[in-house]
Design an enzyme around this catalytic site. Sequence first.
Site, PDB file in Angstrom:
ATOM      1  N   THR A  83     -21.080-139.760  41.204  1.00 11.37           N
ATOM      2  CA  THR A  83     -20.905-140.398  42.505  1.00 11.37           C
ATOM      3  C   THR A  83     -21.430-139.446  43.571  1.00 11.37           C
ATOM      4  OG1 THR A  83     -18.958-141.605  41.734  1.00 11.37           O
ATOM      5  CG2 THR A  83     -19.265-141.422  44.118  1.00 11.37           C
TER       6      THR A  83
ATOM      7  N   LYS B 287     -19.891-148.520  44.447  1.00 14.12           N
ATOM      8  CA  LYS B 287     -18.877-147.607  43.921  1.00 14.12           C
ATOM      9  C   LYS B 287     -17.986-147.084  45.048  1.00 14.12           C
ATOM     10  CE  LYS B 287     -16.670-144.627  41.309  1.00 14.12           C
ATOM     11  NZ  LYS B 287     -17.295-143.558  40.540  1.00 14.12           N
TER      12      LYS B 287
ATOM     13  N   LYS C 182       5.146-163.578  54.130  1.00 17.32           N
ATOM     14  CA  LYS C 182       6.580-163.679  53.874  1.00 17.32           C
ATOM     15  C   LYS C 182       7.080-162.428  53.155  1.00 17.32           C
ATOM     16  CE  LYS C 182       8.111-165.324  50.234  1.00 17.32           C
ATOM     17  NZ  LYS C 182       8.441-166.098  49.018  1.00 17.32           N
TER      18      LYS C 182
END
Length: 344
Positions: A121, A196, A272
């Site tokens: 990466t 990524k 909720k």
Amino acid sequence: MSGADDVDPTDPAAAPIGPGSPDDAPAPVGFIGLGNMGAPIARRLLAWPGGLVVCDVRAEATEPFVAEGATAAARAEDVARTAKLISVTVLDDAQVRDVVDGPHGILRTAAPGTVIAVHSTISDSTAVELAEVCSASGVHLIDAPVSGGAQGAEAGELAVMVGGPREVYDACRPAFRLWAGMPVHAGEVGAGTRMKLARNLLHFISFTATAEASRLAEAAGIDIAGLGRVVRHTDAITGGAGAVMLRDTTAPIDPEDFWHGVFTHVRGLGEKDLSLALGLADRLGVDLPLGAIALRDLGAGFGVGPGEIALAADAGTGAGAGARVGAGADETNDNDDDNDEVHG
């Protein structure tokens, strides 16, 4: 009239891309970086019929592969002497640059048509820059980061997100299929990294939200490890956060669109539950900043805008009032929380 006879064999751009078909005397593939992620990926490439060349700064890391029939190379340039698809799994941008274009890098010996697949990466701009450098030598660089962690690597089930021309992706896919359960063509060079980074943004923000949920559970006297088991079990059923990534745009949804009803329904359930959690946190004195942001932004993120509970909370009526509004929502939602596929 043009044809195959018009192709200049000396033109680097005309060279075949990648290692070739696994069914027709393919060239070897290479793997550089045999760490926690690289080693299990490379292990599956031992099945590649053209052979595997491995390289790591730690010579001992290559020994198990050599014992299984792979060839060890001392330097990246040595891998590129024979391999026509070279996977790179190293630490960071600087190491990728060195492996690709350093003094003993892949480009020193790579033949035209060779594909460099960077699984690390890195910055998308680094990938684009290196792809341009490689193209001058007729070499293709694609950014191909992976997701799925060490468990996915061991199981051969990683996702690999590939940025590069479609024909280069297609040339790599047979080898990638040996270790990836989900190869994805993300787009041009850099797109794999961008995908990524977006995926990991979700991953690590969710970890931060996990810490917030754990604080609430702890304050409420709930076993955090038990909650974790519930989360893993139910996310495996519903798909977790990915279950709501169903559209190809983040634009507001037209009220006549099919998805408007789906996400309006999920927004009601979510607001909720968020308001109830915030109400509990308020009573226990636990700060839930991500929970408050989620209540505020959930509907807008879905493209349907905030619902009554979020609007009431934003108007300053407080989490407790929001929780009271949410408590009545069961009557309109038919108590079907557990049956909604996109509700966690």
